[in-house]
Design a protein around this motif. Structure first.
Motif, PDB file in Angstrom:
ATOM      1  N   PHE A 115       3.829  13.238 -13.663  1.00 48.66           N
ATOM      2  CA  PHE A 115       4.002  12.813 -12.283  1.00 48.66           C
ATOM      3  C   PHE A 115       4.310  11.327 -12.291  1.00 48.66           C
ATOM      4  CE2 PHE A 115       2.380  16.556 -10.155  1.00 48.66           C
ATOM      5  CZ  PHE A 115       2.884  16.431  -8.868  1.00 48.66           C
ATOM      6  N   GLY A 116       5.026  10.872 -11.277  1.00 48.81           N
ATOM      7  CA  GLY A 116       5.375   9.461 -11.181  1.00 48.81           C
ATOM      8  C   GLY A 116       5.112   8.908  -9.802  1.00 48.81           C
ATOM      9  N   ARG A 157       8.013   1.557 -11.448  1.00 50.29           N
ATOM     10  CA  ARG A 157       7.924   3.008 -11.566  1.00 50.29           C
ATOM     11  C   ARG A 157       6.850   3.316 -12.608  1.00 50.29           C
ATOM     12  NH1 ARG A 157      11.780   6.657 -10.122  1.00 50.29           N
ATOM     13  NH2 ARG A 157      13.258   4.940  -9.929  1.00 50.29           N
ATOM     14  N   VAL A 158       5.799   4.022 -12.183  1.00 50.41           N
ATOM     15  CA  VAL A 158       4.682   4.385 -13.062  1.00 50.41           C
ATOM     16  C   VAL A 158       4.726   5.891 -13.272  1.00 50.41           C
ATOM     17  CG1 VAL A 158       2.171   4.386 -13.329  1.00 50.41           C
ATOM     18  CG2 VAL A 158       3.281   2.530 -12.075  1.00 50.41           C
ATOM     19  N   THR A 159       4.738   6.336 -14.528  1.00 53.25           N
ATOM     20  CA  THR A 159       4.669   7.774 -14.812  1.00 53.25           C
ATOM     21  C   THR A 159       3.478   8.045 -15.716  1.00 53.25           C
ATOM     22  OG1 THR A 159       6.232   7.571 -16.640  1.00 53.25           O
ATOM     23  CG2 THR A 159       7.140   8.244 -14.524  1.00 53.25           C
ATOM     24  N   VAL A 160       2.786   9.117 -15.401  1.00 55.32           N
ATOM     25  CA  VAL A 160       1.630   9.551 -16.190  1.00 55.32           C
ATOM     26  C   VAL A 160       1.913  10.959 -16.692  1.00 55.32           C
ATOM     27  CG1 VAL A 160      -0.836  10.083 -16.170  1.00 55.32           C
ATOM     28  CG2 VAL A 160       0.022   8.133 -14.864  1.00 55.32           C
ATOM     29  N   LEU A 207      -2.128  10.265  -9.355  1.00 52.56           N
ATOM     30  CA  LEU A 207      -1.199  10.987 -10.227  1.00 52.56           C
ATOM     31  C   LEU A 207      -1.930  12.010 -11.097  1.00 52.56           C
ATOM     32  CD1 LEU A 207       1.063   8.003 -11.340  1.00 52.56           C
ATOM     33  CD2 LEU A 207       1.626   9.797  -9.687  1.00 52.56           C
ATOM     34  N   VAL A 208      -3.043  11.599 -11.694  1.00 55.31           N
ATOM     35  CA  VAL A 208      -3.776  12.498 -12.585  1.00 55.31           C
ATOM     36  C   VAL A 208      -4.456  13.615 -11.800  1.00 55.31           C
ATOM     37  CG1 VAL A 208      -5.584  12.648 -14.342  1.00 55.31           C
ATOM     38  CG2 VAL A 208      -4.043  10.716 -14.327  1.00 55.31           C
ATOM     39  N   PRO A 254       0.797  -1.241   0.000  1.00 56.42           N
ATOM     40  CA  PRO A 254       0.000   0.000   0.000  1.00 56.42           C
ATOM     41  C   PRO A 254       0.823   1.282   0.000  1.00 56.42           C
ATOM     42  CG  PRO A 254      -0.260  -1.198   2.077  1.00 56.42           C
ATOM     43  CD  PRO A 254       0.579  -2.049   1.185  1.00 56.42           C
ATOM     44  N   GLU A 255       2.111   1.222   0.380  1.00 55.21           N
ATOM     45  CA  GLU A 255       2.943   2.428   0.383  1.00 55.21           C
ATOM     46  C   GLU A 255       3.280   2.820  -1.051  1.00 55.21           C
ATOM     47  OE1 GLU A 255       4.464  -0.484   1.978  1.00 55.21           O
ATOM     48  OE2 GLU A 255       3.197  -0.094   3.694  1.00 55.21           O
ATOM     49  N   GLN A 256       3.107   4.087  -1.357  1.00 58.63           N
ATOM     50  CA  GLN A 256       3.411   4.607  -2.694  1.00 58.63           C
ATOM     51  C   GLN A 256       4.214   5.892  -2.538  1.00 58.63           C
ATOM     52  OE1 GLN A 256      -0.460   5.147  -4.410  1.00 58.63           O
ATOM     53  NE2 GLN A 256      -0.877   2.971  -4.507  1.00 58.63           N
ATOM     54  N   GLU A 257       5.243   6.047  -3.346  1.00 65.43           N
ATOM     55  CA  GLU A 257       6.068   7.251  -3.322  1.00 65.43           C
ATOM     56  C   GLU A 257       5.757   8.067  -4.578  1.00 65.43           C
ATOM     57  OE1 GLU A 257      10.764   8.306  -3.916  1.00 65.43           O
ATOM     58  OE2 GLU A 257      10.257   6.454  -2.865  1.00 65.43           O
ATOM     59  N   PHE A 258       5.212   9.271  -4.402  1.00 64.22           N
ATOM     60  CA  PHE A 258       4.835  10.125  -5.530  1.00 64.22           C
ATOM     61  C   PHE A 258       5.872  11.211  -5.735  1.00 64.22           C
ATOM     62  CE2 PHE A 258       0.847   8.457  -3.853  1.00 64.22           C
ATOM     63  CZ  PHE A 258       0.301   7.927  -4.999  1.00 64.22           C
ATOM     64  N   TYR A 259       6.048  11.625  -6.987  1.00 66.11           N
ATOM     65  CA  TYR A 259       7.000  12.700  -7.279  1.00 66.11           C
ATOM     66  C   TYR A 259       6.602  13.407  -8.578  1.00 66.11           C
ATOM     67  CZ  TYR A 259       8.919   9.184 -10.448  1.00 66.11           C
ATOM     68  OH  TYR A 259       9.055   8.236 -11.430  1.00 66.11           O
TER      69      TYR A 259
END
Length: 138
Positions: free
Chosen positions: A74-75, A53-56, A110-111, A11-16
């Motif tokens: 954003f990723g 790594r997911v980037t939108v 992200l969106v 469940p932990e997600q790191e956004f940037y």
């Protein structure tokens, strides 16, 4: 398609914030109507067997190359659930399509961030902000 994609990640997600590109176009526009295009793209990189790594990216541009063009990326970094990570050969799967169809658990966040930045940026030149739908177009 993997229906419960979120179960394969912790469940932990790191956004940037990865990138913002805004170009105001100094072109005299006589028309009252403008055609704006909005294109969403998803890129996914599988980093070994530990994380993804997911980037939108959401890109906005006018058909007549007028007013401005804008792109925001954003990723997120997700860690595989160690209990379930070996159920699939992740490098053989089209992960971008999997996240487009079943990745709302991360892509919506992200969106939403992208949509907020676009509204803030587009309001900076004195007009009404463009507030776009905070979900990936399918």
């Amino acid at each position: 398609m993997i229906k419960h994609l979120s179960e394969y990640f912790l469940p932990e997600q790191e956004f940037y914030l990865q990138n913002i590109s805004y170009n105001r176009i100094e072109k005299t526009v006589d028309e009252k109507e403008h055609s704006l295009n909005c294109v969403d793209s998803i890129k996914v990189d599988v980093d070994g067997k530990e994380r993804v790594r997911v980037t939108v990216t959401r890109a906005l541009y006018f058909e007549q190359n007028e007013l401005f063009d804008l792109a925001v990326t954003f990723g997120a970094i997700l860690k595989f659930n160690p209990v379930k990570k070996d159920e699939y050969k992740w490098h053989e799967i089209n992960m971008a399509e999997e996240f487009r169809e079943n990745g709302e658990f991360v892509t919506n966040n992200l969106v939403a961030r992208i949509s907020l930045l676009i509204a803030q940026i587009t309001s900076s030149f004195g007009q009404m902000p463009l507030v776009l739908q905070p979900s990936v177009t399918k």
